[in-house]
Design an enzyme around this catalytic site. Structure first.
Site, PDB file in Angstrom:
ATOM      1  N   CYS A   2       0.844  -1.091  -0.009  1.00  0.00           N
ATOM      2  CA  CYS A   2       0.119  -0.217   0.277  1.00  0.00           C
ATOM      3  C   CYS A   2       0.855   1.311   0.148  1.00  0.00           C
ATOM      4  O   CYS A   2       2.304   1.157   0.282  1.00  0.00           O
ATOM      5  CB  CYS A   2      -1.150   0.003   1.167  1.00  0.00           C
ATOM      6  N   ARG A  28       0.899   1.858  -5.988  1.00  0.00           N
ATOM      7  CA  ARG A  28       1.202   0.753  -4.784  1.00  0.00           C
ATOM      8  C   ARG A  28       0.107   0.205  -4.583  1.00  0.00           C
ATOM      9  O   ARG A  28       0.203  -0.994  -3.537  1.00  0.00           O
ATOM     10  CB  ARG A  28       2.139   1.483  -3.799  1.00  0.00           C
ATOM     11  N   TRP A  74      -3.737  -1.801  -1.223  1.00  0.00           N
ATOM     12  CA  TRP A  74      -3.808  -2.728  -2.045  1.00  0.00           C
ATOM     13  C   TRP A  74      -4.077  -3.951  -0.801  1.00  0.00           C
ATOM     14  O   TRP A  74      -3.589  -4.114   0.072  1.00  0.00           O
ATOM     15  CB  TRP A  74      -2.478  -3.112  -2.622  1.00  0.00           C
ATOM     16  N   ASN A 100       0.927  -0.048   6.051  1.00  0.00           N
ATOM     17  CA  ASN A 100       1.429  -0.766   4.961  1.00  0.00           C
ATOM     18  C   ASN A 100       1.910  -2.017   5.224  1.00  0.00           C
ATOM     19  O   ASN A 100       2.862  -2.289   6.259  1.00  0.00           O
ATOM     20  CB  ASN A 100       2.444   0.002   4.043  1.00  0.00           C
ATOM     21  N   GLY A 101       1.374  -3.372   4.851  1.00  0.00           N
ATOM     22  CA  GLY A 101       2.132  -4.599   5.303  1.00  0.00           C
ATOM     23  C   GLY A 101       0.965  -5.415   5.691  1.00  0.00           C
ATOM     24  O   GLY A 101      -0.058  -5.433   5.523  1.00  0.00           O
ATOM     25  N   GLU A 477       6.442 -20.548 -20.591  1.00  0.00           N
ATOM     26  CA  GLU A 477       6.322 -18.984 -20.064  1.00  0.00           C
ATOM     27  C   GLU A 477       7.230 -18.090 -20.659  1.00  0.00           C
ATOM     28  O   GLU A 477       6.912 -17.041 -20.772  1.00  0.00           O
ATOM     29  CB  GLU A 477       6.582 -19.286 -18.229  1.00  0.00           C
ATOM     30  N   LYS A 481       6.301 -14.667 -22.473  1.00  0.00           N
ATOM     31  CA  LYS A 481       7.058 -13.289 -22.248  1.00  0.00           C
ATOM     32  C   LYS A 481       7.654 -12.691 -23.743  1.00  0.00           C
ATOM     33  O   LYS A 481       7.358 -11.278 -23.839  1.00  0.00           O
ATOM     34  CB  LYS A 481       7.965 -13.504 -21.254  1.00  0.00           C
ATOM     35  N   GLU A 484       4.763 -11.620 -26.343  1.00  0.00           N
ATOM     36  CA  GLU A 484       3.714 -10.472 -25.910  1.00  0.00           C
ATOM     37  C   GLU A 484       4.332  -9.182 -25.809  1.00  0.00           C
ATOM     38  O   GLU A 484       3.287  -8.305 -25.839  1.00  0.00           O
ATOM     39  CB  GLU A 484       2.992 -10.995 -24.783  1.00  0.00           C
ATOM     40  N   HIS A 500       9.964 -34.384 -34.104  1.00  0.00           N
ATOM     41  CA  HIS A 500       8.630 -35.144 -34.733  1.00  0.00           C
ATOM     42  C   HIS A 500       8.407 -34.008 -35.666  1.00  0.00           C
ATOM     43  O   HIS A 500       6.975 -33.975 -36.054  1.00  0.00           O
ATOM     44  CB  HIS A 500       7.726 -35.459 -33.794  1.00  0.00           C
ATOM     45  N   LYS A 598      -4.525  -5.817 -19.236  1.00  0.00           N
ATOM     46  CA  LYS A 598      -3.991  -6.760 -17.962  1.00  0.00           C
ATOM     47  C   LYS A 598      -4.935  -7.777 -17.461  1.00  0.00           C
ATOM     48  O   LYS A 598      -4.506  -8.667 -17.031  1.00  0.00           O
ATOM     49  CB  LYS A 598      -3.794  -5.531 -16.825  1.00  0.00           C
TER      50      LYS A 598
HETATM   51  C1  AGP Z   1       0.832 -12.805 -19.227  1.00  0.00           C
HETATM   52  O1  AGP Z   1       1.934 -12.236 -19.033  1.00  0.00           O
HETATM   53  C2  AGP Z   1      -0.314 -12.041 -19.808  1.00  0.00           C
HETATM   54  N1  AGP Z   1      -0.636 -10.788 -19.434  1.00  0.00           N
HETATM   55  C3  AGP Z   1      -1.632 -12.969 -19.656  1.00  0.00           C
HETATM   56  O2  AGP Z   1      -1.537 -14.222 -20.438  1.00  0.00           O
HETATM   57  C4  AGP Z   1      -2.393 -13.248 -18.380  1.00  0.00           C
HETATM   58  O3  AGP Z   1      -1.312 -14.060 -17.609  1.00  0.00           O
HETATM   59  C5  AGP Z   1      -3.676 -13.854 -18.576  1.00  0.00           C
HETATM   60  O4  AGP Z   1      -4.584 -12.807 -19.186  1.00  0.00           O
HETATM   61  C6  AGP Z   1      -4.613 -14.252 -17.145  1.00  0.00           C
HETATM   62  O5  AGP Z   1      -4.533 -13.382 -16.441  1.00  0.00           O
HETATM   63  P1  AGP Z   1      -4.991 -13.685 -14.824  1.00  0.00           P
HETATM   64  O6  AGP Z   1      -4.074 -14.158 -14.095  1.00  0.00           O
HETATM   65  O7  AGP Z   1      -5.349 -12.043 -14.344  1.00  0.00           O
HETATM   66  O8  AGP Z   1      -6.488 -14.367 -14.975  1.00  0.00           O
END
Ligand code: AGP
Length: 603
Positions: A2, A28, A74, A100-101, A477, A481, A484, A500, A598
């Site tokens: 926070c 934050r 938060w 905060n914490g 993963e 990264k 995207e 294959h 996001k």
């Molecule tokens: C990951 O870097 C992306 N932003 C995206 O794949 C994300 O993980 C996915 O949309 C799931 O989001 P969530 O964890 O909020 O459900």
């Protein structure tokens, strides 16, 4: 995480200063916000759920004043509501605090204070602080009350306290969570980070762990945790104000990668005791823990990749079957849900439409749903039968990093608790979990070669990520990264699967990122690396320290692997930074990549 702000002066400037400071700390946390002023006639408070902009609409009702504290939240305990917003006060409304914490032992303190007649109005951990101060005579001597109350608190926190009986001082405590004093002219400030007061002063004092401070308009005094008065050095801040809103980092993504060790500490705080997991902290009924026969994980994107790691951990430690599905598929599969199945939904935001749809479908089928999320009060946390929070703090960058690694840590805790319940406990892994934050700092300090690797990778058209077992899940993963945020095409392959078909795509100079942290699979993966090298590939390796066969790679980043079952959060750091620096080298918008959001709250 926070944001807290304090102002104490001789002019009635507290309100505009605190409001501006909270706006600068909004990164934050932004669930709710509030401001309290210490006035001779009592504490005046305005607070509300929602962002600072919502609070702004009600601040006009506050009178001017020279001393006050503010907070942007938060949520960690208690949903984002008006009642749970800070500041919180004692029963008589004479003491106010912002925090905060996490107060780990808040439940026992609350029980004790209620028995003493105190009346609580929120379900936060924070509210125990003002009532404890009241119990210890805070409305006569705030400083003495804080000193006594602080000895009762357990956890990681920083808090500010003001009293209407002493409206010309702020008492502050720092235990782990950051807190600074800003030094003004005839006024002084306090804040979680100096972006809150940088527009007023560049001179600050950073409180150290265990410090308590009393701040007035013209003086401040600091005592260390032994109670001795100390002088902390004054720092001159040379950052520009814009930079400080990201804690001095060029992008939120880099900030969130770098703060992963702290996020891991927060995630594990209070959840390990001796050689065991604190089962009561998992948010899961004990009978579910003991009777689960199989697990179904549903998630999207990076959360899905965390689920793949969770599968490996649970199957290897607990020996029960785990299936992982992307939520957008599972919701339309008309799945078979056998009795004894625990359905785990993983989501940083707790708002992903496909994941929520899975939870609703499973509940309609009579199944039990368990949420792993970073967002208190999210739809997922409210609609699931049980929930555990990752405590990663706000994750602003679209590309998920610290949320992913804290999700993996939660899977580690769950796997170990399930194993312990079946007589298969692993005290050795508990100890390694404790070491992860310091191991993480060590890995972050060795990442310089990654930005050089990225300069080269930035010119690629296609990149392949390969690995076996947990390393394959990490490869997935890593490729997500990269693509995207840098917009380079990337894909992950089980190393043994290349021959294959995909091997046909490997030609002179094709970049291949190989992850090799599992000793028992290393020899096989190395032979796959030799196959791609024989076709001209350029291989970047993310390998365990002292991994044999590393000679096969053109570039290498090694990480400490005490046990591959708890190394993935370390191994992913170079993959995160490789994506980050590649996107920076290409001049892309790292924090807000094109076409993405996001939280995907629509199908
Ligand atoms: C990951 O870097 C992306 N932003 C995206 O794949 C994300 O993980 C996915 O949309 C799931 O989001 P969530 O964890 O909020 O459900």
């Amino acid at each position: 995480m926070c944001g807290i702000v304090g102002f104490v002066g001789t002019q009635a400037d507290a309100l505009p200063f605190i409001f501006d400071g909270l706006k600068r700390l909004e990164y934050r946390g932004y669930d709710s916000a509030g401001i309290a002023l210490a006035l001779p006639q009592g504490i005046a408070i305005q607070k509300s759920k929602g962002k600072i902009s919502v609070l702004e609409t009600v601040l006009g009702m506050l009178p001017p004043g020279p001393c006050g504290i503010g907070h942007t939240r938060w949520a960690t305990h208690g949903r984002p509501t008006d009642q749970n917003a800070h500041p919180h006060t004692d029963c008589r409304g004479e003491i106010a605090t912002v925090h905060n914490g996490i107060i780990e032992n808040f439940e026992e303190l609350r029980t004790e204070l209620v028995a003493l007649g105190h009346h609580f109005v929120s379900d936060t951990d924070t509210e125990v602080i003002p009532h404890l101060l009241e119990q210890y005579g805070g409305n006569q001597d705030l400083e003495a009350a804080v000193r006594k109350a602080e000895t009762r608190l357990k956890g990681a926190y920083a808090f500010l306290a003001v009293s209407s009986l002493e409206p010309d001082k702020i008492v502050a405590v720092r235990r782990t969570s950051p807190l600074l004093i800003g030094l003004g002219q005839g006024e002084n400030y306090l804040a979680s980070d100096f972006s809150a007061f940088l527009s007023s002063t560049r001179r600050a004092v950073a409180l150290e762990n265990g410090d308590m401070a009393v701040v007035t308009p013209t003086h401040y005094q600091i005592w260390d945790q032994s109670g001795s008065s100390v002088d902390r050095s004054i720092i001159e801040i040379d950052w520009d104000i814009k930079q400080t809103e990201r804690g001095g980092y060029a992008h939120f993504m880099l900030k969130e990668i770098m703060e992963q060790p702290e996020a891991w500490s927060d995630c594990l705080l209070g959840r390990l005791e001796g050689e065991r997991v604190v089962v009561s902290e998992l948010g899961l009924p004990v009978e579910v823990l003991n009777q689960t026969k199989r697990i179904q994980i549903v998630a999207a994107g990076t959360a899905y990749h965390a689920g793949l790691i969770g599968k490996a951990l649970i199957e290897r430690l607990v020996r029960i079957p785990v299936v992982v599905d992307v939520a957008s598929e599972y919701r339309y599969q008309d799945p078979v849900l056998e009795s004894g199945t625990l359905v785990i939904a993983v989501s940083q935001s707790g708002e992903t439409a496909d994941t929520l749809a899975c939870v609703r479908m499973v509940k309609d089928m009579g199944g039990f749903t368990y949420a792993i999320t970073n967002t208190v009060g999210s739809t997922l946390s409210r609609e699931s039968d049980a929930v555990i929070y990752t405590h990663a703090g706000p994750e602003i960058a679209v590309a998920s990093t610290k949320a992913y690694t804290t999700q993996i840590l939660v899977f580690n805790l769950l796997a170990m608790a399930l194993a312990e319940a079946r007589g298969r406990g692993r005290p050795d892994l508990i100890q390694i979990l404790r070491e992860l934050p310091s191991l993480g700092h060590g890995v972050l300090e060795r990442m310089d070669p990654v930005s050089e690797m990225a300069e080269k990778l930035a010119r690629s058209r296609d990149v392949f990520y390969v690995g076996r077992g947990i390393d394959w899940a990490l490869a997935m993963e890593g490729q997500l990264k990269l693509k995207e945020i840098s917009y380079i095409h990337a894909e992950a392959y089980a190393a043994g699967e290349l021959k294959h078909g995909t091997l046909a795509l490997i030609e002179e100079g094709t970049p291949v990122v190989a992850i090799v942290t599992e000793p028992q699979l290393a020899e096989k993966t190395i032979s796959n690396i030799l196959e791609v090298k024989a076709r001209g590939a350029e291989v970047w390796g993310i390998v365990a320290d002292n991994m044999p066969g590393a000679f096969a790679m053109d570039h290498r980043i090694s990480i400490p692997v005490r046990d591959p079952l708890v190394a993935s959060v370390l191994a992913v750091i170079p993959l995160q930074l490789l994506a980050y620096w590649t996107a920076v080298a290409r001049g892309e918008d790292v924090d807000q990549p094109r076409n993405l959001a996001k939280s995907v709250t629509v199908e």
